[in-house]
Every structure is written in C-alpha cells, then in structure tokens.
Scaffold this motif. Structure first.
Motif, short mmCIF file in Angstrom:
data_model
loop_
_atom_site.label_atom_id
_atom_site.label_comp_id
_atom_site.label_asym_id
_atom_site.label_seq_id
_atom_site.Cartn_x
_atom_site.Cartn_y
_atom_site.Cartn_z
N ALA A 44 -44.44 8.24 5.59
CA ALA A 44 -45.65 9.03 5.82
C ALA A 44 -45.40 9.98 6.98
CB ALA A 44 -46.83 8.12 6.12
N ILE A 45 -45.49 11.28 6.70
CA ILE A 45 -45.28 12.27 7.75
C ILE A 45 -46.44 13.25 7.77
CG2 ILE A 45 -42.78 12.09 7.64
CD1 ILE A 45 -42.76 14.76 6.20
N GLY A 46 -46.60 13.91 8.93
CA GLY A 46 -47.66 14.89 9.09
C GLY A 46 -47.28 16.23 8.49
N THR A 47 -48.28 17.07 8.31
CA THR A 47 -48.03 18.39 7.73
C THR A 47 -47.79 19.45 8.81
OG1 THR A 47 -50.41 18.79 7.67
CG2 THR A 47 -49.37 17.97 5.66
N ASN A 48 -47.64 19.02 10.06
CA ASN A 48 -47.37 19.98 11.13
C ASN A 48 -45.97 20.57 10.98
OD1 ASN A 48 -45.84 17.82 11.88
ND2 ASN A 48 -46.90 17.43 13.78
N ALA A 49 -45.65 21.52 11.80
CA ALA A 49 -44.38 22.25 11.67
C ALA A 49 -43.16 21.35 11.87
CB ALA A 49 -44.34 23.40 12.68
N THR A 50 -43.26 20.32 12.70
CA THR A 50 -42.09 19.47 12.97
C THR A 50 -41.92 18.37 11.94
OG1 THR A 50 -43.38 18.04 14.42
CG2 THR A 50 -42.21 19.90 15.44
N GLY A 51 -42.98 18.04 11.18
CA GLY A 51 -42.87 16.99 10.18
C GLY A 51 -42.64 15.62 10.79
N THR A 52 -43.29 15.32 11.89
CA THR A 52 -43.09 14.04 12.56
C THR A 52 -43.78 12.92 11.80
OG1 THR A 52 -45.03 14.47 13.93
CG2 THR A 52 -42.90 15.07 14.84
N PRO A 53 -43.21 11.73 11.85
CA PRO A 53 -43.84 10.59 11.17
C PRO A 53 -45.19 10.25 11.80
CG PRO A 53 -41.58 10.09 11.76
CD PRO A 53 -41.92 11.39 12.42
N ASP A 75 -44.71 0.07 9.01
CA ASP A 75 -44.33 -0.21 10.39
C ASP A 75 -44.92 0.90 11.27
OD1 ASP A 75 -42.70 2.00 10.03
OD2 ASP A 75 -40.83 0.89 10.12
N GLU A 76 -44.66 0.86 12.56
CA GLU A 76 -45.25 1.85 13.47
C GLU A 76 -44.59 3.22 13.39
OE1 GLU A 76 -42.25 -0.57 15.82
OE2 GLU A 76 -43.82 -0.99 14.39
N PHE A 77 -43.53 3.35 12.60
CA PHE A 77 -42.80 4.61 12.49
C PHE A 77 -43.11 5.37 11.21
CE2 PHE A 77 -40.10 1.68 14.94
CZ PHE A 77 -40.17 2.32 16.16
N GLY A 78 -44.10 4.94 10.45
CA GLY A 78 -44.49 5.65 9.24
C GLY A 78 -43.69 5.29 8.02
N VAL A 79 -43.07 4.12 8.00
CA VAL A 79 -42.22 3.71 6.87
C VAL A 79 -42.74 2.40 6.29
CG1 VAL A 79 -39.88 3.05 6.18
CG2 VAL A 79 -40.21 4.81 7.91
N VAL A 80 -42.81 2.34 4.97
CA VAL A 80 -43.15 1.10 4.29
C VAL A 80 -42.08 0.85 3.23
CG1 VAL A 80 -44.66 2.21 2.58
CG2 VAL A 80 -44.96 -0.19 3.08
N ARG A 81 -41.67 -0.41 3.14
CA ARG A 81 -40.63 -0.82 2.18
C ARG A 81 -41.25 -1.84 1.24
NH1 ARG A 81 -36.64 -5.01 1.98
NH2 ARG A 81 -34.78 -4.31 0.90
N PHE A 82 -41.10 -1.57 -0.05
CA PHE A 82 -41.62 -2.48 -1.07
C PHE A 82 -40.48 -3.39 -1.51
CE2 PHE A 82 -44.56 1.03 -1.17
CZ PHE A 82 -45.78 0.41 -1.31
N PRO A 83 -40.45 -4.64 -1.04
CA PRO A 83 -39.30 -5.51 -1.30
C PRO A 83 -39.15 -5.96 -2.74
CG PRO A 83 -40.99 -6.70 -0.11
CD PRO A 83 -41.45 -5.29 -0.19
N PHE A 117 -40.16 8.05 -1.44
CA PHE A 117 -41.20 9.06 -1.60
C PHE A 117 -41.67 9.45 -0.21
CE2 PHE A 117 -45.60 10.42 -2.27
CZ PHE A 117 -45.40 11.39 -3.24
N VAL A 118 -41.83 10.75 -0.01
CA VAL A 118 -42.34 11.26 1.26
C VAL A 118 -43.80 11.63 1.05
CG1 VAL A 118 -42.12 13.02 3.04
CG2 VAL A 118 -40.08 12.07 1.96
N ALA A 119 -44.70 10.93 1.73
CA ALA A 119 -46.14 11.21 1.64
C ALA A 119 -46.49 12.15 2.78
CB ALA A 119 -46.93 9.92 1.73
N ARG A 120 -46.67 13.40 2.46
CA ARG A 120 -46.96 14.42 3.47
C ARG A 120 -48.44 14.74 3.42
NH1 ARG A 120 -43.35 19.49 4.98
NH2 ARG A 120 -41.94 17.76 5.23
#
Length: 121
Positions: A44-53, A75-83, A117-120
């Motif tokens: 999951a990332i933002g739509t701002n210019a830098t694309g930060t998580p 997690d706190e970094f914008g990543v989810v893993r489906f095991p 998948f990148v959710a922007r």
C-alpha cells in the motif's frame, strides 16, 4: 631459406590431444536466474510524488475469489503477505483494505497471474 622437415605424426597427435581437451571441458550454458515470490504480497503506497508506503499499523486486507475469503494483517511498512495464496495467482481477486477500526478504505480488482499487487491510493 632452409625448410625444416615437419613430423606429421607429431602434428596430428597434438591436434588429437587438443580436440580431446576441448571435448572434455564442460560447455557452460547461461543460466537465467528468475526470482519469484512464493506467496502473494500487497504493498500500500500513497499517491504523492515520492510514492512512499502508507503507515498501515492495525490495517487488514482481504482477498475474495468466489465464496472464498482470505484475510491477513499489514505490517507498519505498508506490506501484507497472504501465506495461503501461492503465486502466480490463478484466479482474479477482489482486494479490500480496512483500517484499524474495520472501516473499508478501498477495494481493488486484482487480475490473475500476479505475484504482487501495488495498491496506490
């Protein structure tokens, strides 16, 4: 100019020996290294210019295909893993993101044959 006599047997023997050495050396094939992710990942990332998580502490994501739904925590970094979902995915999914209070933030259609998948938004 004086020519030296050539020992044809010695020349032929050296050619045969060189051919044996060439055959004995293994031929190296270029190996294509392909890295794949073994489980499906969403970032999951933002739509701002830098694309930060995004800060996704406490968020959840669910994938639905037909009647089957799989949920996992970010997690706190914008990543989810489906095991339980291996890649490349074989079916399209409906991805739903929820915040820490359980409210739906956004839904995405994820096509088949994906590793991540990148959710922007």
């Amino acid at each position: 100019m004086i020519k030296k006599p050539v020992n044809k047997k010695a020349v032929m023997a050296s050619k045969v020996l060189a051919a044996k050495k060439a055959k004995a050396a293994p031929t190296r094939k270029k190996r294509r290294i392909r890295q794949t992710l073994d489980r499906f990942i969403v970032v999951a990332i933002g739509t701002n210019a830098t694309g930060t998580p995004k800060d996704t502490t406490g968020w959840t994501a669910s994938l639905r295909a037909g009647t089957t739904t799989v949920t996992a925590d970010f997690d706190e970094f914008g990543v989810v893993r489906f095991p339980t979902i291996s890649t490349l995915t074989s079916v399209p999914y409906l991805l739903t993101l929820r915040d820490e209070s359980g409210a739906t933030i956004r839904s995405f259609n994820v096509p088949a044959d994906r590793e991540f998948f990148v959710a922007r938004f």
